[in-house]
Write a protein that holds these residues in place. Structure first.
Motif, PDB file in Angstrom:
ATOM      1  N   LEU A 108      -3.641  -5.068   2.679  1.00 56.66           N
ATOM      2  CA  LEU A 108      -4.218  -5.650   1.043  1.00 56.66           C
ATOM      3  C   LEU A 108      -4.026  -7.139   1.738  1.00 56.66           C
ATOM      4  O   LEU A 108      -4.125  -7.329   1.980  1.00 56.66           O
ATOM      5  CB  LEU A 108      -3.621  -4.910   0.304  1.00 56.66           C
ATOM      6  N   THR A 109      -2.328  -6.572   1.693  1.00 57.34           N
ATOM      7  CA  THR A 109      -1.480  -7.969   2.011  1.00 57.34           C
ATOM      8  C   THR A 109      -2.485  -8.898   3.708  1.00 57.34           C
ATOM      9  O   THR A 109      -2.893 -10.052   3.477  1.00 57.34           O
ATOM     10  CB  THR A 109      -0.665  -7.544   2.485  1.00 57.34           C
ATOM     11  N   MET A 163      -5.061  -8.430   4.520  1.00 56.73           N
ATOM     12  CA  MET A 163      -6.638  -8.935   4.529  1.00 56.73           C
ATOM     13  C   MET A 163      -6.187  -9.701   3.181  1.00 56.73           C
ATOM     14  O   MET A 163      -7.150 -11.111   3.889  1.00 56.73           O
ATOM     15  CB  MET A 163      -7.532  -7.791   3.855  1.00 56.73           C
ATOM     16  N   ARG A 164      -5.486 -10.355   2.525  1.00 58.66           N
ATOM     17  CA  ARG A 164      -5.194 -11.320   2.233  1.00 58.66           C
ATOM     18  C   ARG A 164      -5.417 -12.816   3.557  1.00 58.66           C
ATOM     19  O   ARG A 164      -5.685 -13.838   2.573  1.00 58.66           O
ATOM     20  CB  ARG A 164      -4.578 -11.569   0.706  1.00 58.66           C
ATOM     21  N   ALA A 182     -14.126 -12.882  -2.420  1.00 59.35           N
ATOM     22  CA  ALA A 182     -13.403 -11.785  -1.394  1.00 59.35           C
ATOM     23  C   ALA A 182     -11.461 -11.996  -2.453  1.00 59.35           C
ATOM     24  O   ALA A 182     -11.566 -11.110  -2.002  1.00 59.35           O
ATOM     25  CB  ALA A 182     -13.355 -11.952  -0.020  1.00 59.35           C
ATOM     26  N   LEU A 183     -11.099 -13.415  -1.640  1.00 61.66           N
ATOM     27  CA  LEU A 183      -9.318 -12.907  -1.942  1.00 61.66           C
ATOM     28  C   LEU A 183      -9.607 -12.577  -3.799  1.00 61.66           C
ATOM     29  O   LEU A 183      -8.550 -12.133  -3.293  1.00 61.66           O
ATOM     30  CB  LEU A 183      -9.358 -15.168  -2.336  1.00 61.66           C
ATOM     31  N   GLU A 213     -11.552 -10.610  -5.277  1.00 62.63           N
ATOM     32  CA  GLU A 213     -11.247  -9.211  -5.086  1.00 62.63           C
ATOM     33  C   GLU A 213     -10.646  -8.607  -4.469  1.00 62.63           C
ATOM     34  O   GLU A 213      -9.595  -6.968  -4.922  1.00 62.63           O
ATOM     35  CB  GLU A 213     -12.786  -8.803  -4.561  1.00 62.63           C
ATOM     36  N   ALA A 214      -9.536  -9.361  -3.440  1.00 61.81           N
ATOM     37  CA  ALA A 214      -8.410  -8.391  -2.779  1.00 61.81           C
ATOM     38  C   ALA A 214      -7.346  -8.927  -3.856  1.00 61.81           C
ATOM     39  O   ALA A 214      -6.609  -7.296  -4.033  1.00 61.81           O
ATOM     40  CB  ALA A 214      -8.055  -9.458  -1.927  1.00 61.81           C
ATOM     41  N   ASP A 215      -7.692  -9.613  -4.463  1.00 58.03           N
ATOM     42  CA  ASP A 215      -6.122 -10.155  -5.581  1.00 58.03           C
ATOM     43  C   ASP A 215      -6.084  -8.967  -7.246  1.00 58.03           C
ATOM     44  O   ASP A 215      -5.012  -8.206  -7.113  1.00 58.03           O
ATOM     45  CB  ASP A 215      -5.870 -10.409  -5.821  1.00 58.03           C
ATOM     46  N   LEU A 222      -7.743  -5.769  -6.727  1.00 56.73           N
ATOM     47  CA  LEU A 222      -7.174  -4.419  -5.633  1.00 56.73           C
ATOM     48  C   LEU A 222      -6.286  -4.230  -5.577  1.00 56.73           C
ATOM     49  O   LEU A 222      -5.493  -2.816  -6.043  1.00 56.73           O
ATOM     50  CB  LEU A 222      -8.494  -4.828  -4.490  1.00 56.73           C
ATOM     51  N   PHE A 223      -5.566  -5.516  -5.716  1.00 59.57           N
ATOM     52  CA  PHE A 223      -3.814  -5.264  -5.357  1.00 59.57           C
ATOM     53  C   PHE A 223      -2.715  -5.176  -6.140  1.00 59.57           C
ATOM     54  O   PHE A 223      -2.592  -3.817  -6.830  1.00 59.57           O
ATOM     55  CB  PHE A 223      -3.218  -6.820  -4.563  1.00 59.57           C
TER      56      PHE A 223
END
Length: 446
Positions: free
Chosen positions: A247-248, A250-251, A273-274, A276-278, A280-281
């Motif tokens: 995840l890190t 990907m960000r 996307a950022l 959603e990544a945050d 998800l994290f």
């Protein structure tokens, strides 16, 4: 109480003890009564046979002399004799007349009669018979002493039964206390494990009875639980590390891409996307925190803090966020309240509750602290629409989001995390009505 196994066991012991005492008293009474009756019948039979022999040798005259001898000279003390003619008239003996209740040839019986010259009636065991010439012979013995013995036995039984009741109650209480005492150590071990001491075990008392076997089985189960918790700790730590790394990365890739693209549509897509990544994290972090808290992992990092100071720090941290939302954050705490807590998890749980209030509530947010009846309660309240009581269970379920909250950015883990943190501290989470609004109470135990 009536459904309690301990109560039923004590009641069984009480009933059996009382029944055995009552049965013993009754059996003694019956045995004594039977023995006294048997002795009286035997005495009458011996006397009857002697008088028959006298009648056989001397006829009525010889029998009359024998009766007068036995009653006048008291050859046989306590003897009741009456020789009567065919009409019941007295020929010899110490009774004035033939008693109507005695039938010749009907066997022995007990009656109460007056002996000649006496003013008090006496209990007698007598037997009547008819002689060859039509005369009647009554043979008997005084059983007043035996009657007194039976009455005394009945009086003693009246005293013995209350004593038996008292001792049965004592036996039931002692038996129940013994069972409870034997269960205290297994319960202490289980409560210690529930409080986070996974190394607690039931001590071996060496008795090898059923309760000792239960202790061995409990120890085996606790050892298995400790092994599973250790494996879970390693698995969750590894999972957190394995998920955080991709995840890190990907960000980081998305952030680099954001600096290189120029098209507005691409920039907007990368920003989503950022986000959603945050999200998800955060979901991964929260889910792992819930799993670890529910497994009791983290109690080793509990520290003694002043909860009033801790809540003041959390309020100061979130005050700007609340103000940006056009709301206010109020603090209602006592001057000081020392307690032992997991600082990071408590702060994360309260942060999630404040964030939920900002998303779904309205009006001022109040962060409160109360210590009553030995219980510590931390509350977060607002003046929004609240949650209907029928939906509380859905709201507390992991990933349980109410219909009107599904369009938001939450994952339905905030209340679940708060509940897991409260249980980690030996308490629980309660949703209530702030009239209007919602009040969430974290009970941190006592």
């Amino acid at each position: 109480m009536y459904r309690s196994a301990t109560f039923r066991f004590a009641a069984l012991v009480f009933i059996l003890q009382l029944a055995s005492a009552a049965a013993l008293i009754v059996m003694i009474g019956l045995s004594v009564r039977q023995q006294l009756n048997s002795d009286a019948r035997r005495t009458v039979a011996v006397l009857r046979d002697d008088l028959r022999a006298s009648y056989a040798g001397g006829g009525v005259a010889g029998l009359a002399r024998e009766v007068r001898l036995r009653t006048g000279a008291l050859v046989t003390p306590g003897t009741v004799l009456l020789l009567a003619d065919r009409d019941g008239g007295r020929i010899a003996g110490n009774l004035d007349a033939w008693p109507p209740s005695v039938t010749p040839g009907a066997g022995s019986t007990e009656v109460t009669l007056y002996r000649s010259g006496l003013t008090a009636a006496e209990a007698m065991h007598v037997e009547g018979m008819r002689l060859r010439g039509g005369e009647r012979l009554l043979v008997g013995t005084i059983v007043a002493g035996e009657a007194r013995a039976i009455r005394m036995l009945e009086q003693v039984s009246g005293v013995a039964l209350p004593l038996a009741l008292m001792f049965a109650s004592l036996a039931a209480w002692m038996a129940a206390r013994m069972i409870v005492a034997r269960l205290e150590e297994p319960l202490a071990a289980l409560n210690a494990v529930a409080a986070g001491d996974l190394g607690a075990r039931v001590p071996d008392d060496g008795s090898h009875d059923a309760l000792a076997t239960l202790g061995v089985a409990i120890n085996g189960a606790l050892e298995r639980v400790e092994t599973l918790m250790s494996e879970l700790r390693m698995a969750t730590d590894g999972l957190a590390h394995d998920l955080k790394s991709p995840l890190t990365r990907m960000r980081v890739v998305l952030e680099r891409a954001a600096t290189e693209v120029r098209e507005p549509a691409a920039i907007e897509s990368i920003d989503r996307a950022l986000a959603e990544a945050d999200r998800l994290f955060t979901m991964v972090q929260t889910a792992l925190s819930i799993t670890r808290a529910e497994a009791g992992i983290g109690r080793e990092t509990f520290v003694a803090v002043d909860l009033a100071v801790e809540l003041a720090g959390i309020a100061e941290m979130y005050a700007p966020v609340v103000e940006d939302a056009g709301r206010t954050l109020a603090l209602d705490v006592p001057g000081t309240l020392p307690w032992v807590v997991h600082r990071e998890l408590l702060a994360q749980a309260l942060g999630n509750l404040i964030d939920n209030s900002l998303k779904y509530g309205a009006g001022p947010v109040t962060l409160g602290l109360d210590h009553t009846d030995g219980q510590v309660r931390v509350t977060v309240a607002d003046r929004g629409p609240g949650i209907p009581a029928a939906r509380h269970e859905d709201a507390l379920r992991r990933f349980g989001r109410l219909d009107d909250a599904r369009s938001g950015t939450g994952a339905g883990l905030g209340l679940s995390l708060a509940g897991a943190v409260a249980r980690l501290h030996g308490g629980g989470l309660v949703l209530g009505d702030a009239a209007p609004g919602l009040v969430v109470t974290l009970n941190l135990g006592g």
